[in-house]
Design a protein around this motif. Structure first.
Motif, PDB file in Angstrom:
ATOM      1  N   GLY A 173     -42.311  11.485  30.362  1.00  0.00           N
ATOM      2  CA  GLY A 173     -42.564  12.289  29.170  1.00  0.00           C
ATOM      3  C   GLY A 173     -41.069  13.101  28.763  1.00  0.00           C
ATOM      4  N   VAL A 174     -40.289  13.214  29.479  1.00  0.00           N
ATOM      5  CA  VAL A 174     -39.263  13.830  29.122  1.00  0.00           C
ATOM      6  C   VAL A 174     -37.822  13.065  29.103  1.00  0.00           C
ATOM      7  N   ASP A 175     -38.144  11.839  29.132  1.00  0.00           N
ATOM      8  CA  ASP A 175     -37.202  10.739  29.100  1.00  0.00           C
ATOM      9  C   ASP A 175     -35.951  10.909  30.283  1.00  0.00           C
ATOM     10  N   ALA A 176     -36.518  11.294  31.370  1.00  0.00           N
ATOM     11  CA  ALA A 176     -35.476  11.322  32.549  1.00  0.00           C
ATOM     12  C   ALA A 176     -34.954   9.968  33.024  1.00  0.00           C
ATOM     13  N   ASP A 177     -33.883  10.027  33.601  1.00  0.00           N
ATOM     14  CA  ASP A 177     -33.139   8.916  33.848  1.00  0.00           C
ATOM     15  C   ASP A 177     -33.467   8.403  35.305  1.00  0.00           C
ATOM     16  N   LEU A 178     -33.965   9.605  35.969  1.00  0.00           N
ATOM     17  CA  LEU A 178     -34.198   9.319  37.439  1.00  0.00           C
ATOM     18  C   LEU A 178     -35.450   9.951  37.983  1.00  0.00           C
ATOM     19  N   LEU A 179     -36.071   9.606  38.858  1.00  0.00           N
ATOM     20  CA  LEU A 179     -37.013  10.452  39.653  1.00  0.00           C
ATOM     21  C   LEU A 179     -36.995  10.467  41.130  1.00  0.00           C
ATOM     22  N   VAL A 180     -36.346  11.562  41.809  1.00  0.00           N
ATOM     23  CA  VAL A 180     -36.163  11.540  43.175  1.00  0.00           C
ATOM     24  C   VAL A 180     -37.496  12.486  43.848  1.00  0.00           C
ATOM     25  N   THR A 181     -38.185  11.742  44.720  1.00  0.00           N
ATOM     26  CA  THR A 181     -39.587  12.210  45.449  1.00  0.00           C
ATOM     27  C   THR A 181     -38.930  12.457  46.745  1.00  0.00           C
ATOM     28  N   LEU A 182     -38.718  14.089  46.979  1.00  0.00           N
ATOM     29  CA  LEU A 182     -38.526  14.453  48.510  1.00  0.00           C
ATOM     30  C   LEU A 182     -39.649  14.633  49.313  1.00  0.00           C
ATOM     31  N   SER A 238     -40.985   3.450  37.270  1.00  0.00           N
ATOM     32  CA  SER A 238     -39.918   2.107  37.174  1.00  0.00           C
ATOM     33  C   SER A 238     -40.324   1.150  36.232  1.00  0.00           C
ATOM     34  N   GLU A 239     -41.545   1.007  35.843  1.00  0.00           N
ATOM     35  CA  GLU A 239     -42.089   0.396  34.977  1.00  0.00           C
ATOM     36  C   GLU A 239     -41.711   0.799  33.423  1.00  0.00           C
ATOM     37  N   TYR A 240     -41.231   1.938  33.323  1.00  0.00           N
ATOM     38  CA  TYR A 240     -40.745   2.610  32.114  1.00  0.00           C
ATOM     39  C   TYR A 240     -39.172   2.556  32.097  1.00  0.00           C
ATOM     40  N   GLY A 241     -38.545   1.769  32.998  1.00  0.00           N
ATOM     41  CA  GLY A 241     -37.161   1.672  33.176  1.00  0.00           C
ATOM     42  C   GLY A 241     -36.492   2.427  33.658  1.00  0.00           C
ATOM     43  N   ILE A 242     -37.312   3.445  34.378  1.00  0.00           N
ATOM     44  CA  ILE A 242     -36.471   4.674  35.078  1.00  0.00           C
ATOM     45  C   ILE A 242     -36.475   4.463  36.666  1.00  0.00           C
ATOM     46  N   PRO A 243     -35.221   4.271  37.318  1.00  0.00           N
ATOM     47  CA  PRO A 243     -35.246   4.117  38.742  1.00  0.00           C
ATOM     48  C   PRO A 243     -35.858   5.420  39.363  1.00  0.00           C
ATOM     49  N   ALA A 244     -36.422   5.235  40.684  1.00  0.00           N
ATOM     50  CA  ALA A 244     -36.913   6.246  41.394  1.00  0.00           C
ATOM     51  C   ALA A 244     -36.454   6.147  42.888  1.00  0.00           C
ATOM     52  N   ILE A 245     -36.432   7.081  43.492  1.00  0.00           N
ATOM     53  CA  ILE A 245     -36.011   7.091  44.758  1.00  0.00           C
ATOM     54  C   ILE A 245     -36.995   8.031  45.603  1.00  0.00           C
ATOM     55  N   ILE A 246     -37.619   7.573  46.747  1.00  0.00           N
ATOM     56  CA  ILE A 246     -38.158   8.205  47.621  1.00  0.00           C
ATOM     57  C   ILE A 246     -37.355   8.556  49.077  1.00  0.00           C
ATOM     58  N   ALA A 247     -37.195   9.981  49.173  1.00  0.00           N
ATOM     59  CA  ALA A 247     -35.993  10.163  50.348  1.00  0.00           C
ATOM     60  C   ALA A 247     -36.385  11.534  51.017  1.00  0.00           C
ATOM     61  N   LYS A 248     -35.883  11.794  52.235  1.00  0.00           N
ATOM     62  CA  LYS A 248     -36.121  12.700  53.087  1.00  0.00           C
ATOM     63  C   LYS A 248     -35.626  14.108  52.585  1.00  0.00           C
ATOM     64  N   THR A 266     -35.829   5.206  49.875  1.00  0.00           N
ATOM     65  CA  THR A 266     -36.340   3.771  49.247  1.00  0.00           C
ATOM     66  C   THR A 266     -35.942   3.901  47.740  1.00  0.00           C
ATOM     67  N   LEU A 267     -35.316   2.867  47.252  1.00  0.00           N
ATOM     68  CA  LEU A 267     -35.084   2.779  45.967  1.00  0.00           C
ATOM     69  C   LEU A 267     -35.952   1.776  45.431  1.00  0.00           C
ATOM     70  N   PHE A 268     -36.355   2.298  44.024  1.00  0.00           N
ATOM     71  CA  PHE A 268     -37.292   1.427  43.065  1.00  0.00           C
ATOM     72  C   PHE A 268     -36.546   1.010  41.980  1.00  0.00           C
ATOM     73  N   ILE A 269     -36.588  -0.195  41.974  1.00  0.00           N
ATOM     74  CA  ILE A 269     -35.608  -0.759  40.797  1.00  0.00           C
ATOM     75  C   ILE A 269     -36.441  -0.717  39.217  1.00  0.00           C
ATOM     76  N   PRO A 270     -35.873  -0.201  38.495  1.00  0.00           N
ATOM     77  CA  PRO A 270     -36.467  -0.102  37.302  1.00  0.00           C
ATOM     78  C   PRO A 270     -36.907  -1.626  36.725  1.00  0.00           C
ATOM     79  N   ILE A 271     -38.105  -1.676  35.779  1.00  0.00           N
ATOM     80  CA  ILE A 271     -38.347  -2.935  35.591  1.00  0.00           C
ATOM     81  C   ILE A 271     -38.020  -3.173  34.125  1.00  0.00           C
ATOM     82  N   ASN A 272     -37.923  -2.244  33.425  1.00  0.00           N
ATOM     83  CA  ASN A 272     -37.768  -2.511  31.959  1.00  0.00           C
ATOM     84  C   ASN A 272     -38.748  -3.066  31.423  1.00  0.00           C
TER      85      ASN A 272
END
Ligand code: GLU
Length: 277
Positions: A173-182, A238-248, A266-272
């Motif tokens: 929704g905010v057009d982020a360029d990255l999601l990091v899930t800690l 990632s399906e919206y073209g945004i990379p995501a990372i799940i990290a500690k 773990t890195l999620f590759i954007p799918i575009n």
């Protein structure tokens, strides 16, 4: 394991993540509370230090923070037995959480703001536009928005349920360029790392998504808030073209490392838009 994902795809996605101007960071309850369910100031300060490092690089950061119910439990030393009690606990913990965030961000002279959202706010376009506008204004003012679900008013039928889904909706929704899930787990593994010591970290998820999903389904028992929803949330963005990372969350300088293109979690590759299989 990164079968099905090429080195260059991983490197490109890592560079995208490192150069993100707008980052949504999601922190779970375990990353903010201790075993007695008390708000853990050291953990919270560490998260704030990590976010401050990204702010220092000139990035917009939006924090989606859980922990209200958890911190509420610790605060009144009662776990709650009913939904109503969990909702009440969330109100105790949320104010405590925001108080602590305010103090912790103050160390960096950084102002913050609270947004409590419900499923309605995500689904109703007028309400969601208002949320987007508020966030844009806060970011223009150099304020860090801190978002949680409004657990006190979210009934069973309309609960977003977990902040993994909330953070992915916010990121899109905010057009982020990255999601990091800690998280306390630190990524997606080939098994449940808490039970299986041979489980290894999956470096990247892209074309191998179905395999990864199968592994995750087989290795987790809890439905809500477990690794499954984190994987789903990361995949969704990632399906919206945004990379995501799940990290500690306990990894030293975890967000700084991502900004320096280091391999983390773990890195999620954007799918575009093209969903590979
Ligand atoms: N909104 C809940 C809380 O702050 C957490 C939901 C989740 O863990 O994802 O306690």
């Amino acid at each position: 394991m990164s079968d099905g994902v090429s080195r260059s795809e991983i490197e490109q996605a890592r560079a995208l993540a490192a150069n993100a101007d707008r980052v949504v960071v999601k922190a779970g309850t375990n990353s903010l509370t201790n075993e007695a369910s008390k708000l853990d100031i050291d953990k919270l300060d560490k998260l704030v230090d990590d976010i401050a490092a990204l702010r220092e690089r000139g990035k917009d950061v939006i924090l989606v923070s859980s922990g209200s119910i958890g911190a509420g439990k610790g605060r009144i030393a009662y776990n709650g037995e009913t939904v109503e009690e969990s909702q009440a606990l969330s109100t105790v913990g949320q104010s405590l959480l925001m108080h602590q965030y305010t103090e912790s961000f103050e160390r960096y002279d950084q102002k913050i703001a609270q947004l409590l959202l419900t499923q309605h706010d995500l689904e109703n376009s007028e309400r969601f536009t208002n949320v987007q506008n508020t966030i844009e204004t806060l970011l223009e003012w150099d304020i860090v928005p801190v978002i949680n679900e409004n657990d006190a008013v979210a009934t069973k039928e309309i609960r977003i349920g977990d902040n993994d889904m909330l953070s992915s909706s916010v990121a899109v929704g905010v057009d982020a360029d990255l999601l990091v899930t800690l998280t306390d787990v630190g990524g997606v593994y080939t098994g449940n790392p808490k039970e299986d010591e041979t489980a290894t970290l999956i470096e990247a998820v892209g074309r191998n998504y179905d395999d990864v999903q199968g592994i995750v389904e087989a290795s987790t028992s809890s439905e809500f808030g477990g690794i499954q929803t984190k994987v789903q949330g990361a995949r969704d963005v990632s399906e919206y073209g945004i990379p995501a990372i799940i990290a500690k969350s306990t990894e030293p300088d975890v967000l700084e490392k991502i900004a320096a293109e280091k391999a983390v979690g773990t890195l999620f590759i954007p799918i575009n838009g093209v969903i590979n299989d």
